[in-house]
Scaffold this motif. Structure first.
Motif, mmCIF file in Angstrom:
data_model
loop_
_atom_site.group_PDB
_atom_site.id
_atom_site.type_symbol
_atom_site.label_atom_id
_atom_site.label_comp_id
_atom_site.label_asym_id
_atom_site.label_seq_id
_atom_site.Cartn_x
_atom_site.Cartn_y
_atom_site.Cartn_z
ATOM 1 N N LEU A 38 0.863 -1.183 0.000
ATOM 2 C CA LEU A 38 0.000 0.000 0.000
ATOM 3 C C LEU A 38 0.895 1.227 0.000
ATOM 4 O O LEU A 38 1.835 1.327 0.791
ATOM 5 C CB LEU A 38 -0.891 0.035 1.243
ATOM 6 N N TRP A 39 0.593 2.140 -0.885
ATOM 7 C CA TRP A 39 1.326 3.391 -1.048
ATOM 8 C C TRP A 39 0.377 4.480 -0.569
ATOM 9 O O TRP A 39 -0.669 4.695 -1.171
ATOM 10 C CB TRP A 39 1.673 3.561 -2.523
ATOM 11 N N ILE A 40 0.706 5.141 0.533
ATOM 12 C CA ILE A 40 -0.198 6.108 1.154
ATOM 13 C C ILE A 40 0.426 7.499 1.036
ATOM 14 O O ILE A 40 1.582 7.689 1.407
ATOM 15 C CB ILE A 40 -0.433 5.740 2.636
ATOM 16 N N GLU A 41 -0.344 8.455 0.501
ATOM 17 C CA GLU A 41 0.173 9.799 0.262
ATOM 18 C C GLU A 41 -0.781 10.853 0.797
ATOM 19 O O GLU A 41 -2.000 10.688 0.721
ATOM 20 C CB GLU A 41 0.330 10.048 -1.240
ATOM 21 N N GLY A 42 -0.211 11.940 1.318
ATOM 22 C CA GLY A 42 -1.022 13.045 1.787
ATOM 23 C C GLY A 42 -0.172 14.145 2.380
ATOM 24 O O GLY A 42 1.059 14.049 2.408
ATOM 25 N N PRO A 43 -0.809 15.188 2.902
ATOM 26 C CA PRO A 43 -0.084 16.296 3.520
ATOM 27 C C PRO A 43 0.708 15.819 4.745
ATOM 28 O O PRO A 43 0.315 14.876 5.437
ATOM 29 C CB PRO A 43 -1.191 17.272 3.929
ATOM 30 N N ALA A 44 1.805 16.498 5.016
ATOM 31 C CA ALA A 44 2.758 16.069 6.043
ATOM 32 C C ALA A 44 2.135 15.871 7.435
ATOM 33 O O ALA A 44 2.350 14.836 8.066
ATOM 34 C CB ALA A 44 3.922 17.053 6.123
ATOM 35 N N GLN A 45 1.385 16.832 7.934
ATOM 36 C CA GLN A 45 0.867 16.713 9.303
ATOM 37 C C GLN A 45 -0.108 15.539 9.468
ATOM 38 O O GLN A 45 0.063 14.726 10.372
ATOM 39 C CB GLN A 45 0.226 18.003 9.788
ATOM 40 N N PRO A 46 -1.127 15.398 8.615
ATOM 41 C CA PRO A 46 -1.992 14.229 8.754
ATOM 42 C C PRO A 46 -1.234 12.914 8.539
ATOM 43 O O PRO A 46 -1.535 11.907 9.176
ATOM 44 C CB PRO A 46 -3.064 14.415 7.682
ATOM 45 N N MET A 47 -0.221 12.926 7.675
ATOM 46 C CA MET A 47 0.562 11.706 7.447
ATOM 47 C C MET A 47 1.334 11.308 8.703
ATOM 48 O O MET A 47 1.464 10.114 8.983
ATOM 49 C CB MET A 47 1.519 11.883 6.261
ATOM 50 N N ARG A 48 1.837 12.270 9.465
ATOM 51 C CA ARG A 48 2.522 11.941 10.727
ATOM 52 C C ARG A 48 1.555 11.262 11.690
ATOM 53 O O ARG A 48 1.889 10.271 12.332
ATOM 54 C CB ARG A 48 3.126 13.195 11.360
ATOM 55 N N ARG A 49 0.350 11.811 11.795
ATOM 56 C CA ARG A 49 -0.660 11.201 12.673
ATOM 57 C C ARG A 49 -1.046 9.812 12.177
ATOM 58 O O ARG A 49 -1.189 8.875 12.957
ATOM 59 C CB ARG A 49 -1.890 12.092 12.772
ATOM 60 N N LEU A 50 -1.210 9.672 10.860
ATOM 61 C CA LEU A 50 -1.585 8.385 10.284
ATOM 62 C C LEU A 50 -0.481 7.356 10.492
ATOM 63 O O LEU A 50 -0.751 6.212 10.867
ATOM 64 C CB LEU A 50 -1.898 8.531 8.792
ATOM 65 N N GLU A 51 0.753 7.735 10.287
ATOM 66 C CA GLU A 51 1.868 6.794 10.430
ATOM 67 C C GLU A 51 1.906 6.218 11.842
ATOM 68 O O GLU A 51 2.130 5.023 12.034
ATOM 69 C CB GLU A 51 3.190 7.496 10.081
ATOM 70 N N ALA A 52 1.637 7.031 12.839
ATOM 71 C CA ALA A 52 1.598 6.533 14.220
ATOM 72 C C ALA A 52 0.476 5.512 14.383
ATOM 73 O O ALA A 52 0.642 4.493 15.063
ATOM 74 C CB ALA A 52 1.411 7.703 15.191
ATOM 75 N N ARG A 53 -0.663 5.749 13.765
ATOM 76 C CA ARG A 53 -1.786 4.810 13.851
ATOM 77 C C ARG A 53 -1.506 3.534 13.067
ATOM 78 O O ARG A 53 -1.925 2.453 13.451
ATOM 79 C CB ARG A 53 -3.072 5.455 13.343
ATOM 80 N N LEU A 54 -0.785 3.650 11.952
ATOM 81 C CA LEU A 54 -0.465 2.470 11.154
ATOM 82 C C LEU A 54 0.464 1.527 11.915
ATOM 83 O O LEU A 54 0.399 0.313 11.729
ATOM 84 C CB LEU A 54 0.170 2.876 9.821
ATOM 85 N N ARG A 55 1.302 2.080 12.792
ATOM 86 C CA ARG A 55 2.149 1.226 13.633
ATOM 87 C C ARG A 55 1.279 0.339 14.527
ATOM 88 O O ARG A 55 1.645 -0.792 14.829
ATOM 89 C CB ARG A 55 3.117 2.065 14.468
ATOM 90 N N LEU A 56 0.105 0.861 14.949
ATOM 91 C CA LEU A 56 -0.821 0.039 15.738
ATOM 92 C C LEU A 56 -1.298 -1.168 14.943
ATOM 93 O O LEU A 56 -1.408 -2.268 15.480
ATOM 94 C CB LEU A 56 -2.039 0.863 16.164
ATOM 95 N N LEU A 57 -1.597 -0.955 13.668
ATOM 96 C CA LEU A 57 -2.067 -2.067 12.841
ATOM 97 C C LEU A 57 -1.007 -3.160 12.758
ATOM 98 O O LEU A 57 -1.326 -4.344 12.843
ATOM 99 C CB LEU A 57 -2.430 -1.592 11.432
ATOM 100 N N ALA A 58 0.238 -2.753 12.603
ATOM 101 C CA ALA A 58 1.323 -3.732 12.470
ATOM 102 C C ALA A 58 1.520 -4.539 13.756
ATOM 103 O O ALA A 58 1.908 -5.702 13.692
ATOM 104 C CB ALA A 58 2.619 -3.020 12.087
#
Length: 160
Positions: A38-58
């Motif tokens: 999965l290739w996920i793209e977006g603005p920097a600030q929401p991406m930082r928040r999303l990346e932290a949540r994606l670590r939960l999925l892993a």
């Protein structure tokens, strides 16, 4: 099976310009399912928040599927992969076979969005658009209601 790409623009509430693509590699139906990036793209600030949540999925998702840890390529791009774990429970009696078939035929975008809402607590938009492509040819354009993908929505906004 040919290579297929599914694009999902703007599935997260409040951030219309954050989306993702899932790329299914070409493979034989007789092979075990490969990881689907999965290739996920977006603005920097929401991406930082999303990346932290994606670590939960892993770390938290322990089902017939799982997720690799997200890899930050830039402040606006993160990649991770869907992993078929159905073979881990496979026995002679066929336990795990249904999960394998489901992982093979259900688009990866559905468990990703379900896990984002249910595990990571992220709010999805009420209308989710999907574009399916094979090579450079559009195969399908779909619009689904959020409740057709996941019954309960998360509460957290990536833009907050």
């Amino acid at each position: 099976m040919d290579e297929i790409t599914i694009k999902v623009p703007g599935p997260f509430a409040g951030v219309a310009d954050l989306g993702f693509s899932a790329r299914y590699p070409e493979q034989s139906l007789l092979e075990p399912a490969r990881d689907v990036p999965l290739w996920i793209e977006g603005p920097a600030q929401p991406m930082r928040r999303l990346e932290a949540r994606l670590r939960l999925l892993a770390t938290l998702v322990r089902a017939a599927h799982g997720w690799t840890h997200p890899v930050v390529l830039t402040d606006e791009v993160v990649v991770m992969a869907f992993q078929d774990r159905s073979g881990e429970g496979l026995t002679l009696a066929g336990v795990g076979t249904v999960d394998y078939v489901l992982n093979l035929v259900r688009p990866v975008v559905f468990p990703f969005l379900q896990d984002c809402a249910e595990v990571a607590g992220l709010r999805l938009t009420e209308r989710i658009d999907l574009s399916v492509r094979r090579a450079d040819v559009a195969v399908a354009e779909l619009t689904l209601r959020r409740d057709q993908i996941v019954p309960a929505n998360g509460e957290d906004l990536l833009c907050a």
